[in-house]
Design an enzyme around this catalytic site. Structure first.
Site, PDB file in Angstrom:
ATOM      1  N   ASP A  50       0.864  -1.210   0.242  1.00 37.76           N
ATOM      2  CA  ASP A  50       0.044   0.098  -0.019  1.00 37.76           C
ATOM      3  C   ASP A  50       0.825   1.303  -0.022  1.00 37.76           C
ATOM      4  OD1 ASP A  50      -3.266   0.428   0.881  1.00 37.76           O
ATOM      5  OD2 ASP A  50      -1.774   1.828   1.334  1.00 37.76           O
ATOM      6  N   PHE A  72       0.467   5.545 -10.725  1.00 38.83           N
ATOM      7  CA  PHE A  72      -0.960   5.599 -11.208  1.00 38.83           C
ATOM      8  C   PHE A  72      -1.886   5.206  -9.867  1.00 38.83           C
ATOM      9  CE2 PHE A  72       1.615   4.282 -14.887  1.00 38.83           C
ATOM     10  CZ  PHE A  72       1.178   4.943 -15.794  1.00 38.83           C
ATOM     11  N   TYR A 140     -11.924  14.571  -6.118  1.00 32.29           N
ATOM     12  CA  TYR A 140     -10.999  13.884  -6.991  1.00 32.29           C
ATOM     13  C   TYR A 140      -9.915  14.871  -7.623  1.00 32.29           C
ATOM     14  CZ  TYR A 140      -9.041  11.660 -10.908  1.00 32.29           C
ATOM     15  OH  TYR A 140      -8.116  11.311 -11.855  1.00 32.29           O
ATOM     16  N   ARG A 280     -25.330  14.179 -13.639  1.00 33.69           N
ATOM     17  CA  ARG A 280     -24.802  13.823 -12.553  1.00 33.69           C
ATOM     18  C   ARG A 280     -23.964  15.080 -11.867  1.00 33.69           C
ATOM     19  NH1 ARG A 280     -20.349   9.296 -14.180  1.00 33.69           N
ATOM     20  NH2 ARG A 280     -19.141  11.072 -15.291  1.00 33.69           N
TER      21      ARG A 280
HETATM   22  N1  UDP Z   1     -22.200   9.165 -18.584  1.00 33.85           N
HETATM   23  C1  UDP Z   1     -23.680   8.903 -18.835  1.00 33.85           C
HETATM   24  N2  UDP Z   1     -23.991   7.746 -18.477  1.00 33.85           N
HETATM   25  C2  UDP Z   1     -23.366   6.741 -17.721  1.00 33.85           C
HETATM   26  C3  UDP Z   1     -21.963   7.036 -17.801  1.00 33.85           C
HETATM   27  C4  UDP Z   1     -21.579   8.117 -18.070  1.00 33.85           C
HETATM   28  O1  UDP Z   1     -24.262   9.551 -19.450  1.00 33.85           O
HETATM   29  O2  UDP Z   1     -23.871   5.802 -17.236  1.00 33.85           O
HETATM   30  C5  UDP Z   1     -21.765  10.462 -19.187  1.00 33.85           C
HETATM   31  C6  UDP Z   1     -21.052  11.300 -18.043  1.00 33.85           C
HETATM   32  O3  UDP Z   1     -22.023  12.013 -17.552  1.00 33.85           O
HETATM   33  C7  UDP Z   1     -19.868  11.993 -18.863  1.00 33.85           C
HETATM   34  C8  UDP Z   1     -19.625  11.148 -19.818  1.00 33.85           C
HETATM   35  O4  UDP Z   1     -20.691  10.206 -19.963  1.00 33.85           O
HETATM   36  O5  UDP Z   1     -20.630  13.174 -19.493  1.00 33.85           O
HETATM   37  C9  UDP Z   1     -18.224  10.499 -19.726  1.00 33.85           C
HETATM   38  O6  UDP Z   1     -18.448   9.741 -18.405  1.00 33.85           O
HETATM   39  P1  UDP Z   1     -17.313   8.861 -17.445  1.00 33.85           P
HETATM   40  O7  UDP Z   1     -17.884   8.385 -16.314  1.00 33.85           O
HETATM   41  O8  UDP Z   1     -17.193   7.842 -18.811  1.00 33.85           O
HETATM   42  O9  UDP Z   1     -16.081   9.660 -17.325  1.00 33.85           O
HETATM   43  P2  UDP Z   1     -15.755  11.064 -16.820  1.00 33.85           P
HETATM   44  O10 UDP Z   1     -15.997  12.266 -17.656  1.00 33.85           O
HETATM   45  O11 UDP Z   1     -16.526  11.248 -15.760  1.00 33.85           O
HETATM   46  O12 UDP Z   1     -14.131  11.021 -16.428  1.00 33.85           O
END
Ligand code: UDP
Length: 336
Positions: A50, A72, A140, A280
Site C-alpha cells: 500500500d 498510477f 478527486y 450527474r
Molecule cells: N455518462 C452517462 N451515463 C453513464 C456514464 C457516463 O451519461 O452511465 C456520461 C457522463 O455524464 C459524462 C460522460 O458520459 O458526461 C463520460 O463519463 P465517464 O464516467 O465515462 O467519465 P468522466 O467524464 O466522468 O471522467
C-alpha cells in the site's frame, strides 16, 4: 531503466507496464490489489503493498534499484470523491506524499504522475490548454491538483524531476487483446455501453440532455489507453532533475454522450437501449484538450483520434473477457 509502477495492476497502469516492457525497460509493479488485478501483471513483477507503507516503499525502491517511478495508484471516481472525500485525501494525497518521501529517502528523483483534466473544474474556454486556470469542482480533482503543487515544491527544493500528465477520458483496450478495462463497479460510459450491448445490463442512462452542447449531452475527449501509455514513456525519457512538465493528454476532439453511444452501436452491431436521466453532480458540459504542448514537448500525438477504432478495441476486450480478467497472477499473459 528500471521503473516502479504503482497501480500497475489497474487500468491505465497495466497498459503502461506493457508499453515499458515492449520498449525494453525493466518493471516492478507496486499495487495493493484493492482495485487492480493480479492477472493484469506479468508473472514475477508484482509486489503487493500500500502507498501508506512508507518504509516498505523505501525498501522496494532501494532493494530493487529503482531508477524512476510511474505513479498510477489512486482512486479516480468523481462521484465517490464527493460522497467519501476522506478516501481521496488519504490515498491520493497522503499516499502520494508517502511515495514522494520514500523516493527522497532513497534518492529516486524521476516521477511520472497521473493527473487529470478534473483539475480544471468547469473551464470557461474550450479546448483546454495547460495555462487554463485550475479550479477543481470535486475532491478527486482537488486531490490531484494538491499533488501537482507538492511536486512543484519537491522539484525546486529537493531536485525531483517530474511530469504531471493530465488525462482526459481514458478508454479503449490493448489491440493485443490481453488487457482492458475491468472495474468492479463500472461507472465509465464506454464500458457501460458495451456491457449493455452484450446484454449484461438492460440499458444505458444518459446523465442529462439539457447541456449547452450540440445535442444536449456532455462532450468529452476520449483518449486511448495505449496513447496514454506512449505519452508516459516519452515523458519518462524527458525528465530532468529539478524541473516539471505539466501536459494535457487528449486527442483534441470532443464526442458527445449520444455520439459515443452511436459509435458503440455501430461497432458492436447491437442495439443499446437508452434512458434519459438527470445530470450527474460535478459533470462539466465540455472537456476537450488542447494537446499541442504535449506534441511540442514529447513529440506525441494520439494515434487513435476517431471514436470508432477506440470503441473497437474496447469491444474486442469485452467480448473476449465478459467477466473481466482471468484469475491468477499473470493470467492475462498466458496466451499472449
Ligand atoms: N455518462 C452517462 N451515463 C453513464 C456514464 C457516463 O451519461 O452511465 C456520461 C457522463 O455524464 C459524462 C460522460 O458520459 O458526461 C463520460 O463519463 P465517464 O464516467 O465515462 O467519465 P468522466 O467524464 O466522468 O471522467
Amino acid at each position: 531503466m528500471r521503473v516502479l509502477v504503482t497501480g500497475g495492476a489497474g487500468y491505465v497502469g497495466c497498459h503502461a507496464v506493457d508499453a515499458l516492457l515492449r520498449a525494453g525497460h525493466e518493471v516492478r509493479v507496486y499495487d495493493n490489489l484493492e482495485l487492480g488485478h493480479a492477472g493484469a501483471v506479468p508473472l514475477g513483477l508484482l509486489i503487493e503493498g500500500d502507498l501508506a507503507e512508507g518504509d516498505k516503499l523505501s525498501d522496494v525502491l532501494s532493494e530493487q534499484r529503482i531508477d524512476a517511478v510511474m505513479h498510477f495508484a489512486a482512486y479516480s471516481t468523481v462521484g465517490e470523491s464527493v460522497t467519501d472525500p476522506g478516501r481521496y485525501w488519504h490515498n491520493n494525497v497522503l499516499g502520494t506524499l508517502s511515495l514522494l518521501d520514500a523516493m527522497r529517502a532513497t534518492n529516486v528523483r524521476s516521477l511520472v504522475f497521473s493527473s487529470t483534466c478534473a483539475t480544471y473544474g468547469v473551464p470557461k474556454k474550450s479546448p483546454i490548454a495547460e495555462s487554463t486556470p485550475q479550479d477543481p469542482v470535486n475532491p478527486y480533482g482537488m486531490s490531484k491538483l494538491t499533488i501537482e503543487r507538492a511536486l512543484a515544491d519537491y522539484a525546486s527544493a529537493y531536485g525531483l524531476g517530474y511530469a504531471a500528465l493530465r488525462y482526459f477520458n481514458a478508454c479503449g483496450a490493448s489491440p493485443h487483446g490481453h488487457l482492458g478495462e475491468a472495474h468492479a463497479n463500472e461507472s465509465h460510459l464506454i464500458p457501460i455501453c458495451l456491457q449493455a450491448a452484450l446484454g449484461q445490463s438492460e440499458s444505458v442512462t444518459i446523465f442529462g440532455v439539457d447541456y449547452p452542447t450540440r445535442d444536449g449531452t456532455c462532450i468529452r475527449d476520449y483518449i486511448h489507453v495505449d496513447d496514454l501509455a506512449d505519452a508516459h514513456l516519452r515523458a519518462l525519457e524527458r525528465l530532468s532533475p529539478g524541473a516539471g512538465l505539466r501536459l494535457n493528454l487528449g486527442t483534441g476532439r470532443g464526442f458527445s454522450v449520444r455520439e459515443v453511444i452511436d459509435a458503440c452501436r455501430r461497432v458492436s452491431g447491437r442495439e443499446i437501449h437508452v434512458e434519459i436521466g438527470t445530470r450527474r453532480t460535478g459533470d462539466p458540459p465540455e472537456l476537450v484538450a488542447d494537446p499541442s504542448r504535449a506534441r511540442e514537448v514529447l513529440g506525441w500525438t494520439a494515434r487513435y483520434s476517431e471514436i470508432d477504432p477506440i470503441v473497437e478495441t474496447a469491444w474486442q476486450w469485452h467480448v473476449a473477457h465478459p467477466a473481466g480478467y482471468p484469475d491468477g497472477p499473470g493470467a492475462a499473459f498466458e496466451h499472449s
